[in-house]
Design an enzyme around this catalytic site. Structure first.
Site, short mmCIF file in Angstrom:
data_model
loop_
_atom_site.label_atom_id
_atom_site.label_comp_id
_atom_site.label_asym_id
_atom_site.label_seq_id
_atom_site.Cartn_x
_atom_site.Cartn_y
_atom_site.Cartn_z
N LYS A 39 7.73 1.53 12.45
CA LYS A 39 7.45 1.89 13.91
C LYS A 39 8.12 0.78 14.87
CE LYS A 39 4.11 1.94 12.03
NZ LYS A 39 3.03 2.22 11.46
N LYS A 91 4.77 4.09 18.52
CA LYS A 91 4.83 5.34 17.89
C LYS A 91 5.03 6.38 19.26
CE LYS A 91 1.54 4.33 14.37
NZ LYS A 91 0.03 4.16 14.12
N ALA A 125 13.64 19.76 -3.94
CA ALA A 125 15.02 19.04 -3.50
C ALA A 125 16.08 19.42 -4.21
CB ALA A 125 14.64 17.40 -3.90
N GLY A 169 -12.85 -2.81 6.41
CA GLY A 169 -11.31 -2.82 5.99
C GLY A 169 -10.68 -1.55 6.97
N GLU A 200 -7.61 -4.58 10.71
CA GLU A 200 -6.86 -5.91 10.17
C GLU A 200 -7.83 -6.93 10.20
OE1 GLU A 200 -3.75 -5.74 8.53
OE2 GLU A 200 -3.13 -3.69 9.16
N GLY A 256 -2.76 4.97 5.44
CA GLY A 256 -3.27 5.11 4.13
C GLY A 256 -2.10 5.26 3.18
N THR A 291 0.97 -1.24 0.01
CA THR A 291 -0.02 0.10 -0.04
C THR A 291 0.82 1.26 0.09
OG1 THR A 291 -1.62 -1.24 1.28
CG2 THR A 291 -1.86 1.20 1.13
N GLY A 341 1.32 8.63 10.05
CA GLY A 341 1.31 8.62 8.90
C GLY A 341 1.48 9.91 8.27
N1 HSE Z 1 -2.71 0.16 11.94
C1 HSE Z 1 -2.53 1.74 12.24
C2 HSE Z 1 -3.69 2.44 12.64
C3 HSE Z 1 -1.71 2.60 11.06
O1 HSE Z 1 -4.50 1.77 12.92
O2 HSE Z 1 -3.48 3.64 12.89
C4 HSE Z 1 -0.30 2.10 10.79
O3 HSE Z 1 0.48 2.38 12.12
#
Ligand code: HSE
Length: 436
Positions: free
Chosen positions: A105, A205, A33, A187, A190, A302, A13, A134
């Protein structure tokens, strides 16, 4: 101008998003850049997929080890994830003198100290904006934008899956299991959501943010991690009645005695901006002594939001790769010899406020017994509600909010309250932060 060559490991992805955005915005990215950034080779186990995504625009291989040894490659982008082969590849790339951009991470939170030491020795950069929240440029903000500040604390909604589940539980009044199933169907979660739901992804994180905020090593093993799987819909409802929302927060604070590093469901006042971050969105609140509170909001996952962070790192590395390593932004924001091993506090030493819910017999003296125990433990009550018992019902719920206290005092009080014969079952305990 000669392009800088990138070897991309993993074209799932985020890798696909990176390829697409680099192509689409090539002209502007080059102007920023100073030279073109070109993906010259992609490694993926699924070579057919890699060929389809890249459309013949670059070489494709299933041998990632060849990419990290390829003399043509200047920067390796690691988007494989996990701590197995990804760790080996990152260390090999560094050993071969290549800069690394990673969204991994788990790898940085658990092996970051070793990886940054290796990178420093080789004089290469390891950039990781995409590893936290993200598309939100929170690493850039912490390492550079807020560099004048003594950072006091960070509180973040840094997992979209759990925020989506909590938002749905609140909106629809549904139990955790039902919402999780729906999130998987849509979706948003997971097939195996354990890392997200149990707070591990957020803890990775948070560990990274804590290290760069306070100039400390990565200490993931010291992070207190509690997820949302045991959260009950009625606590979300009671919290709402008291003017609070429940969010899975990652909290790190530089307290007088050490560093707090904790992920857990937390009541926060509904009127705070961060309490209104809904669905799969992420937000990070950072309190600096000079700037005050600052809030960063956006998509935490995403294809293109995460690609936005990966490419920002590619531009940074492209601009800085000819600079003397001593003149680059240090990996952990503080100069390597100024990183301090400040201890992470055990949870018993953490000071916070609490939400307690207990089921009790509805008769005289019960509340007096409970408040006596709280007073003995130096715990002051901030607010309280008692549910009206239904007709003929002899038990009721008492919900209390406390002022700040040490967690070990709260634990001791709970043990004594649970031992009262008039209290039925376990006391539900959630932490509460005013975030002011
Ligand atoms: N799975 C994570 C979330 C995103 O649900 O925020 C990637 O770290």
């Amino acid at each position: 101008m000669k392009p800088i060559n990138v070897g991309l490991l993993g074209i799932g992805t985020v890798g696909g998003g990176t390829f697409t955005v680099l192509q689409r915005n090539q002209e502007e990215i080059t102007r920023r850049a100073g030279r073109p950034i070109r993906i010259s080779v992609v490694a993926d186990k699924n070579v057919e997929l890699a060929k389809k995504v890249t459309g013949g625009a670059c070489r494709v291989t299933d041998d990632a080890f060849a990419v990290v040894a390829d003399p043509e490659v200047d920067i390796v982008v690691e988007l494989i994830g996990g701590c197995g082969v990804a760790k080996e590849l990152v260390l090999k790339a560094i050993g071969n003198g290549k800069h690394v951009v990673t969204a991994n991470k788990a790898l940085l939170a658990t092996h970051g100290n070793e990886i940054f030491a290796a990178a420093q020795k080789q004089g290469v950069m390891v950039a990781f904006e995409a590893a936290v929240a993200g598309g939100i440029p929170i690493i850039k903000a912490l390492r550079e934008g807020l560099t004048a500040n003594r950072i006091e604390w960070i509180a973040g909604i840094i997992n979209g899956t759990t925020n989506f589940v909590l938002s749905e539980m609140r909106d629809k009044g549904l139990p955790f299991e039902a919402v999780l199933k729906e999130a998987q169907r849509l979706g948003y979660a997971e097939a195996d959501p354990t890392f997200d739901i149990e707070g591990v992804d957020a803890a990775h994180k948070l560990t990274i943010m804590s290290a760069i905020a306070f100039g400390i090593p990565m200490q993931f093993d010291k992070c207190h991690v509690e997820g949302i799987s045991r959260l009950q819909a009625e606590d979300i409802r009671y919290a709402e009645q008291l003017g609070y929302r429940i969010k899975l927060l990652g909290i790190t604070r530089h307290a007088a005695k050490g560093i707090e590093l904790r992920v857990h469901p937390t009541l926060i006042p509904s009127k705070r901006l961060i309490a209104n971050v809904e669905g799969a969105m992420n937000a990070v609140l950072v309190k600096g002594d000079a700037v005050g509170a600052t809030l960063y909001y956006g998509k935490g996952a995403g294809a293109e939001p995460t690609a936005s962070a990966v490419i920002a790192d590619l531009v940074d590395v492209t601009r800085m790769h000819t600079a003397d390593p001593e003149h680059r932004v240090p990996h952990l924001a503080f100069q390597p010899d100024a990183v301090k091993a400040i201890p992470v506090l055990a949870m018993g030493e953490v000071e916070t406020s609490y939400y307690f819910r207990m089921r009790v017999e509805d008769r005289p003296g019960v509340l007096a017994d409970i408040t006596r125990i709280l007073a003995d433990q130096q715990i002051s009550i901030d607010a309280m509600i008692q549910r009206e018992p239904a007709e003929g019902e002899e038990q009721t719920d008492i919900i209390m909010l406390t002022h700040q206290t040490l967690e070990k005092n709260a634990d001791a009080a709970i043990a004594r309250i649970e031992a009262l014969s008039v209290v039925k079952g376990r006391v539900v305990r959630l932490r509460l932060e005013e975030l002011n």
